[in-house]
Design a protein around this motif. Sequence first.
Motif, mmCIF file in Angstrom:
data_model
loop_
_atom_site.group_PDB
_atom_site.id
_atom_site.type_symbol
_atom_site.label_atom_id
_atom_site.label_comp_id
_atom_site.label_asym_id
_atom_site.label_seq_id
_atom_site.Cartn_x
_atom_site.Cartn_y
_atom_site.Cartn_z
ATOM 1 N N LEU A 20 0.840 -1.192 0.000
ATOM 2 C CA LEU A 20 0.000 0.000 0.000
ATOM 3 C C LEU A 20 0.880 1.248 0.000
ATOM 4 C CD1 LEU A 20 -2.827 1.305 0.221
ATOM 5 C CD2 LEU A 20 -2.558 1.198 2.711
ATOM 6 N N GLY A 21 0.577 2.184 -0.892
ATOM 7 C CA GLY A 21 1.369 3.398 -1.008
ATOM 8 C C GLY A 21 2.606 3.241 -1.859
ATOM 9 N N GLY A 22 2.890 2.023 -2.290
ATOM 10 C CA GLY A 22 4.064 1.776 -3.115
ATOM 11 C C GLY A 22 3.731 1.804 -4.590
ATOM 12 N N THR A 23 4.746 1.575 -5.404
ATOM 13 C CA THR A 23 4.574 1.545 -6.851
ATOM 14 C C THR A 23 5.414 0.427 -7.446
ATOM 15 O OG1 THR A 23 6.444 3.033 -7.319
ATOM 16 C CG2 THR A 23 4.278 4.063 -6.919
ATOM 17 N N ALA A 24 5.063 0.058 -8.662
ATOM 18 C CA ALA A 24 5.873 -0.905 -9.395
ATOM 19 C C ALA A 24 7.290 -0.375 -9.591
ATOM 20 C CB ALA A 24 5.221 -1.202 -10.746
ATOM 21 N N GLN A 25 7.413 0.928 -9.842
ATOM 22 C CA GLN A 25 8.724 1.523 -10.076
ATOM 23 C C GLN A 25 9.632 1.364 -8.855
ATOM 24 O OE1 GLN A 25 5.743 2.797 -10.834
ATOM 25 N NE2 GLN A 25 5.814 4.173 -12.605
ATOM 26 N N GLN A 26 9.062 1.451 -7.645
ATOM 27 C CA GLN A 26 9.862 1.252 -6.444
ATOM 28 C C GLN A 26 10.345 -0.191 -6.327
ATOM 29 O OE1 GLN A 26 6.989 2.681 -3.542
ATOM 30 N NE2 GLN A 26 8.212 4.520 -3.162
ATOM 31 N N VAL A 27 9.484 -1.131 -6.683
ATOM 32 C CA VAL A 27 9.879 -2.540 -6.649
ATOM 33 C C VAL A 27 11.012 -2.791 -7.634
ATOM 34 C CG1 VAL A 27 9.108 -4.901 -7.088
ATOM 35 C CG2 VAL A 27 7.616 -3.320 -5.853
ATOM 36 N N ILE A 28 10.927 -2.188 -8.805
ATOM 37 C CA ILE A 28 11.963 -2.368 -9.822
ATOM 38 C C ILE A 28 13.287 -1.772 -9.356
ATOM 39 C CG2 ILE A 28 12.669 -1.670 -12.156
ATOM 40 C CD1 ILE A 28 9.632 -1.808 -12.871
ATOM 41 N N ALA A 29 13.235 -0.567 -8.800
ATOM 42 C CA ALA A 29 14.453 0.147 -8.422
ATOM 43 C C ALA A 29 15.007 -0.283 -7.067
ATOM 44 C CB ALA A 29 14.184 1.650 -8.405
ATOM 45 N N VAL A 80 11.004 -14.619 -16.007
ATOM 46 C CA VAL A 80 10.454 -13.323 -16.397
ATOM 47 C C VAL A 80 9.751 -12.735 -15.179
ATOM 48 C CG1 VAL A 80 8.679 -12.179 -17.786
ATOM 49 C CG2 VAL A 80 10.178 -13.891 -18.837
ATOM 50 N N PHE A 81 10.079 -11.483 -14.830
ATOM 51 C CA PHE A 81 9.428 -10.803 -13.718
ATOM 52 C C PHE A 81 8.397 -9.819 -14.251
ATOM 53 C CE2 PHE A 81 13.335 -12.308 -11.844
ATOM 54 C CZ PHE A 81 12.941 -12.701 -10.566
ATOM 55 N N VAL A 82 7.215 -9.835 -13.654
ATOM 56 C CA VAL A 82 6.129 -8.938 -14.053
ATOM 57 C C VAL A 82 5.764 -8.094 -12.835
ATOM 58 C CG1 VAL A 82 3.781 -8.776 -14.933
ATOM 59 C CG2 VAL A 82 5.290 -10.604 -15.746
ATOM 60 N N VAL A 83 5.792 -6.765 -13.021
ATOM 61 C CA VAL A 83 5.608 -5.839 -11.897
ATOM 62 C C VAL A 83 4.456 -4.891 -12.222
ATOM 63 C CG1 VAL A 83 6.815 -4.374 -10.253
ATOM 64 C CG2 VAL A 83 8.131 -5.917 -11.721
ATOM 65 N N PRO A 84 3.257 -5.164 -11.726
ATOM 66 C CA PRO A 84 2.092 -4.324 -12.033
ATOM 67 C C PRO A 84 1.951 -3.168 -11.033
ATOM 68 C CG PRO A 84 1.514 -6.632 -11.534
ATOM 69 C CD PRO A 84 2.877 -6.377 -11.015
ATOM 70 N N ASN A 85 1.220 -2.167 -11.440
ATOM 71 C CA ASN A 85 0.825 -1.077 -10.555
ATOM 72 C C ASN A 85 -0.615 -1.290 -10.093
ATOM 73 O OD1 ASN A 85 2.726 0.958 -9.839
ATOM 74 N ND2 ASN A 85 2.806 1.636 -11.972
ATOM 75 N N GLY A 86 -0.834 -1.178 -8.789
ATOM 76 C CA GLY A 86 -2.182 -1.266 -8.255
ATOM 77 C C GLY A 86 -2.929 0.051 -8.407
ATOM 78 N N LEU A 87 -4.238 -0.009 -8.295
ATOM 79 C CA LEU A 87 -5.053 1.200 -8.329
ATOM 80 C C LEU A 87 -4.924 1.940 -7.000
ATOM 81 C CD1 LEU A 87 -8.302 -0.235 -9.956
ATOM 82 C CD2 LEU A 87 -6.631 1.273 -11.055
ATOM 83 N N ASN A 88 -4.728 3.256 -7.078
ATOM 84 C CA ASN A 88 -4.570 4.059 -5.859
ATOM 85 C C ASN A 88 -3.466 3.488 -4.969
ATOM 86 O OD1 ASN A 88 -6.838 5.761 -6.571
ATOM 87 N ND2 ASN A 88 -8.176 4.085 -5.908
ATOM 88 N N GLY A 90 -13.291 -8.134 -7.437
ATOM 89 C CA GLY A 90 -12.335 -8.992 -8.142
ATOM 90 C C GLY A 90 -11.602 -8.327 -9.285
ATOM 91 N N GLU A 91 -11.614 -6.964 -9.351
ATOM 92 C CA GLU A 91 -11.048 -6.306 -10.525
ATOM 93 C C GLU A 91 -9.537 -6.471 -10.636
ATOM 94 O OE1 GLU A 91 -11.624 -2.089 -10.683
ATOM 95 O OE2 GLU A 91 -11.090 -1.779 -8.581
ATOM 96 N N ASP A 92 -8.819 -6.611 -9.515
ATOM 97 C CA ASP A 92 -7.376 -6.802 -9.613
ATOM 98 C C ASP A 92 -7.021 -8.222 -10.032
ATOM 99 O OD1 ASP A 92 -6.391 -4.199 -9.030
ATOM 100 O OD2 ASP A 92 -6.894 -4.493 -6.924
ATOM 101 N N VAL A 93 -7.810 -9.189 -9.606
ATOM 102 C CA VAL A 93 -7.615 -10.556 -10.108
ATOM 103 C C VAL A 93 -7.827 -10.578 -11.624
ATOM 104 C CG1 VAL A 93 -8.525 -12.905 -10.118
ATOM 105 C CG2 VAL A 93 -8.173 -11.720 -7.945
ATOM 106 N N THR A 94 -8.885 -9.913 -12.081
ATOM 107 C CA THR A 94 -9.147 -9.839 -13.523
ATOM 108 C C THR A 94 -7.991 -9.165 -14.254
ATOM 109 O OG1 THR A 94 -11.533 -9.771 -13.170
ATOM 110 C CG2 THR A 94 -10.722 -8.935 -15.274
ATOM 111 N N PHE A 95 -7.499 -8.057 -13.698
ATOM 112 C CA PHE A 95 -6.367 -7.349 -14.299
ATOM 113 C C PHE A 95 -5.142 -8.252 -14.410
ATOM 114 C CE2 PHE A 95 -2.583 -4.664 -12.898
ATOM 115 C CZ PHE A 95 -2.206 -4.331 -14.188
ATOM 116 N N LEU A 96 -4.787 -8.940 -13.332
ATOM 117 C CA LEU A 96 -3.588 -9.776 -13.366
ATOM 118 C C LEU A 96 -3.776 -10.991 -14.272
ATOM 119 C CD1 LEU A 96 -2.485 -9.483 -9.633
ATOM 120 C CD2 LEU A 96 -1.597 -8.263 -11.622
ATOM 121 N N ARG A 97 -4.978 -11.496 -14.364
ATOM 122 C CA ARG A 97 -5.244 -12.555 -15.332
ATOM 123 C C ARG A 97 -5.066 -12.025 -16.760
ATOM 124 N NH1 ARG A 97 -8.463 -17.302 -15.210
ATOM 125 N NH2 ARG A 97 -9.505 -16.721 -13.268
ATOM 126 N N ASN A 98 -5.519 -10.800 -16.997
ATOM 127 C CA ASN A 98 -5.335 -10.192 -18.319
ATOM 128 C C ASN A 98 -3.857 -9.950 -18.618
ATOM 129 O OD1 ASN A 98 -8.106 -10.143 -18.705
ATOM 130 N ND2 ASN A 98 -8.349 -8.007 -18.091
#
Length: 291
Positions: free
Chosen positions: A78-87, A110-118, A126-134
Amino acid sequence: MAFSLTSLLGLLALCPTASLALRPSSGCNKAPALVTPSSTTTPLRITSNNKQREFFVRLPPNYNSAVPHRLIFTLHALGGTAQQVIAGQGGYLPYYGLPPLANSSDVPTVFVVPNGLNNGWQNQNGEDVTFLRNVLTTVEGDLCIDQDLRFSTGFSYGGAMSYSLACSLGKEIRAVAVLSGNPQISGCSGGTEAVAYYGQHGTGDNVLPLAQARQMRDRFLKNNGCASQAEPAVPASGSQGKVKTVYTGCQTDKPVTFVVFDGGHVPTPREPGQGETFTHGETWEFFGQFK
């Protein structure tokens, strides 16, 4: 010496945590049209539930489209970003410290680093499950992925979302590593399938209490058919130590490991005298057994 597929499968049966890549994705043997080395710094975007979502992809050195790869989601808190995980900023190690360990494996990752909403993973309806499935569908259509080797890890909200994936995509996720997570904040739709499960939590976590981590673990102890046992002891207060429990009696390819450490709500706990955290080593020991 030549082996038939039948004899090879027979040999693999002797090593239940190993598997032959029989489910290569549709991106195998194709030149990637979407993912490039710049995808670690430039987000890829898709529309999911009528919202534009973004994610980053890290290819291994010398990516080979003829070789099925392991795929690992690394999810921010929470409060983090994909960019922080990468860096490796904001309390994270880059990709939770896993790439150096994965690079030594005979299965490229292969590493996949998504950004969460807010900056979180509320997973409303279930919208984040749908997003990650997509995201899986998009990445696997472009890259060569072993669909039997999909993993997810994350800290706090990222751990909760990894748990939610194990609940919702139990037949599609090989294993998760839940670091200081919670069973409620991202939800658990389904949650009846066996999934290899690693959990890690601090005794002094005042944000997401240890009791909630035990609830998540207990779900997969039951799902995975593990033997019942008394609650393991916790490390002494002030020791900065950890207690690791590898449960017995689980389905041979669905193990459960649980680590309790003397500490708070942190992604990188250390034992006394150690210069680095044990988190990535324990996570990789768990993930790396599946090939």
